[in-house]
Scaffold this motif. Structure first.
Motif, PDB file in Angstrom:
ATOM      1  N   LYS A  18       0.842  -1.196   0.000  1.00  0.00           N
ATOM      2  CA  LYS A  18       0.000   0.000   0.000  1.00  0.00           C
ATOM      3  C   LYS A  18       0.880   1.249   0.000  1.00  0.00           C
ATOM      4  O   LYS A  18       1.716   1.422   0.885  1.00  0.00           O
ATOM      5  CB  LYS A  18      -0.919   0.017   1.231  1.00  0.00           C
ATOM      6  N   GLN A  19       0.658   2.110  -0.996  1.00  0.00           N
ATOM      7  CA  GLN A  19       1.447   3.338  -1.100  1.00  0.00           C
ATOM      8  C   GLN A  19       0.536   4.501  -1.492  1.00  0.00           C
ATOM      9  O   GLN A  19      -0.572   4.306  -1.987  1.00  0.00           O
ATOM     10  CB  GLN A  19       2.574   3.174  -2.131  1.00  0.00           C
ATOM     11  N   ARG A  20       1.022   5.709  -1.271  1.00  0.00           N
ATOM     12  CA  ARG A  20       0.264   6.910  -1.658  1.00  0.00           C
ATOM     13  C   ARG A  20       1.182   7.854  -2.409  1.00  0.00           C
ATOM     14  O   ARG A  20       2.381   7.933  -2.147  1.00  0.00           O
ATOM     15  CB  ARG A  20      -0.345   7.594  -0.440  1.00  0.00           C
ATOM     16  N   ASP A  33       1.637  11.854  -4.132  1.00  0.00           N
ATOM     17  CA  ASP A  33       1.197  13.255  -4.183  1.00  0.00           C
ATOM     18  C   ASP A  33       2.377  14.110  -4.623  1.00  0.00           C
ATOM     19  O   ASP A  33       3.525  13.659  -4.639  1.00  0.00           O
ATOM     20  CB  ASP A  33       0.685  13.719  -2.822  1.00  0.00           C
ATOM     21  N   TYR A  39       2.522   3.274   3.396  1.00  0.00           N
ATOM     22  CA  TYR A  39       1.727   3.658   4.566  1.00  0.00           C
ATOM     23  C   TYR A  39       1.051   2.425   5.133  1.00  0.00           C
ATOM     24  O   TYR A  39       0.906   1.402   4.461  1.00  0.00           O
ATOM     25  CB  TYR A  39       0.679   4.713   4.204  1.00  0.00           C
ATOM     26  N   ILE A  45      -2.936   5.140  -3.406  1.00  0.00           N
ATOM     27  CA  ILE A  45      -3.921   6.185  -3.113  1.00  0.00           C
ATOM     28  C   ILE A  45      -3.383   7.508  -3.639  1.00  0.00           C
ATOM     29  O   ILE A  45      -2.213   7.846  -3.429  1.00  0.00           O
ATOM     30  CB  ILE A  45      -4.188   6.282  -1.598  1.00  0.00           C
ATOM     31  N   ALA A  46      -4.226   8.264  -4.341  1.00  0.00           N
ATOM     32  CA  ALA A  46      -3.783   9.529  -4.934  1.00  0.00           C
ATOM     33  C   ALA A  46      -4.952  10.499  -5.028  1.00  0.00           C
ATOM     34  O   ALA A  46      -6.111  10.121  -4.812  1.00  0.00           O
ATOM     35  CB  ALA A  46      -3.194   9.282  -6.320  1.00  0.00           C
TER      36      ALA A  46
END
Length: 413
Positions: free
Chosen positions: A148-150, A152, A306, A354-355
């Motif tokens: 799981k990564q995000r 931005d 995360y 996630i973005a």
């Protein structure tokens, strides 16, 4: 000559035996011990060493400690002068960088040496491999889950003065004249004397900062003509036209002006809306661009791991897996796939990203799926009054739909 010592080399006598046990434990348990055991050995000093002669010349600083100091400088956000102080006197730095000798050769570094070594890294593109090597070691040491990564972006400002259009023209002319005099004095003597008197000295340049708003359009027209005349005078001289400062002059002319067939008015200033956002913002930093939302500078795409768990005991190390500096005018929509591919190459491939909404186009969603990645991003725009959104549904804490707006449970999920 190359001076490089393996950080994993064992000593017959412990060089840190003079430190009391409690303080030694603090060093081992804190960031100095972590850096010494994991980051320092991972530094690709052998790739850096090939830019020095193995036998000729003055001996380099010990390469592992030198590159480690440059990493710590960035991590601690220090100036060169502050880095020198830490390198010379801070025991934590000495422990982290495995500096065991008390000589000036081991524990002293000049600001020029810092600058020269950093410049070698930047000019040869070694920063990516240094970053990925250290990240891989930390991921292994802390058993980081990269599923799981995000992603931005963040806007960063360049260390440059904000210039208006008049300032961009005048600075470009001044920079070219100064370079011309230094490189080709004979050609400088042939330059238009009126332009030289107007732009060459700093005192003359100061007049442009005092232009009244009511006179700005007239002044802008005058400086554009001066720039064009200078360009026209030297564009057919190969030695001069090859100068970097002359190419900046030409860039400003192309970005800010339209050429006309009128001999009295050969240049026409473009309207502000016609000037592209990637146009030159300051000759001192030609790569900086402009964002209508955030201003001048650059943007950095950052992706990190995360943990969705709220229990502090179960939280994992958040590790940055991808960093890319871009022009401020670039869209976030084009950054998703390069980030996923970069993380995959370095061994940090995510399964879910996630973005923000700008990353969440249908095209990005489908391409991410082909990479085995689920993209989670909000839909662009606010829902219309006659349309339903997820807010109208009954949703559980873990994100599962329990009922539709009329209260009926789903047939399948």
């Amino acid at each position: 000559m190359i001076h490089m010592q393996n950080p994993k080399q064992l000593y017959l006598l412990d060089p840190w035996s003079s430190i009391s046990p409690k303080r030694r434990n603090m060093l081992d348990a804190g960031w100095p011990g972590l850096f010494r055991e994991n980051i320092l050995p991972s530094i690709p000093a052998d790739k850096f060493a090939k830019f020095f002669d193995e036998y000729m010349g003055r001996s380099t600083k010990e390469l592992y400690s030198m590159l480690g100091a440059l990493i710590l400088q960035q991590a601690c956000n220090l100036t060169d002068e502050e880095t020198v102080q830490q390198y010379c006197f801070n025991m934590q730095w000495h422990y982290a960088l495995n500096i065991v000798e008390e000589s000036d050769n081991a524990k002293y570094v000049s600001t020029k040496t810092l600058w020269n070594n950093r410049n070698i890294i930047i000019q040869n593109g070694l920063e990516d491999i240094i970053f990925s090597s250290g990240t891989a070691k930390l991921a292994e040491a802390f058993n980081v889950n990269t599923d799981k990564q995000r992603l931005d972006s963040v806007h960063i400002k360049s260390n440059m003065r904000r210039l208006g259009r008049i300032g961009i023209f005048s600075e470009a002319i001044h920079k070219f004249l100064a370079n011309l005099k230094r490189q080709y004095p004979a050609f400088f003597d042939k330059a238009d004397k009126h332009i030289v008197e107007k732009y060459f000295t700093k005192s003359a340049m100061g007049c442009f900062s005092m232009v009244k708003p009511s006179e700005s359009q007239k002044t802008l027209s005058e400086v554009s003509k001066d720039l064009f005349n200078l360009f026209a005078q030297f564009r057919h001289i190969d030695e001069v036209s090859a100068l970097y400062s002359f190419k900046l002059l030409e860039r400003v002319l192309n970005e800010q002006c339209n050429l006309t067939d009128d001999t009295d008015n050969p240049v026409e200033i473009k309207k502000p809306k016609e000037v592209a956002s990637d146009s030159l913002q300051n000759p001192s930093d030609p790569d900086a661009s402009y964002s209508g939302h955030k201003g001048q500078g650059y943007q950095v795409q950052i992706m990190e791991t995360y943990s969705p768990c709220d229990d502090p005991k179960d939280k994992q190390l958040r590790l940055i897996t991808h960093v890319k500096v871009e022009k401020a005018c670039q869209s976030d929509a084009n950054a998703l796939l390069p980030a996923i591919e970069s993380a995959e190459v370095n061994g940090f491939a995510p399964k879910e990203v996630i973005a923000d909404s700008l990353y969440g186009s249908d095209d990005n969603l489908q391409k991410a799926e082909t990479q085995g990645v689920e993209l989670v991003a909000p839909v662009m725009g606010a829902p219309k009054e006659d349309k339903l959104s997820l807010c109208d549904f009954d949703i559980s804490d873990d994100g599962r739909i329990l009922a539709c707006p009329q209260g009926h449970p789903p047939v399948a999920v």
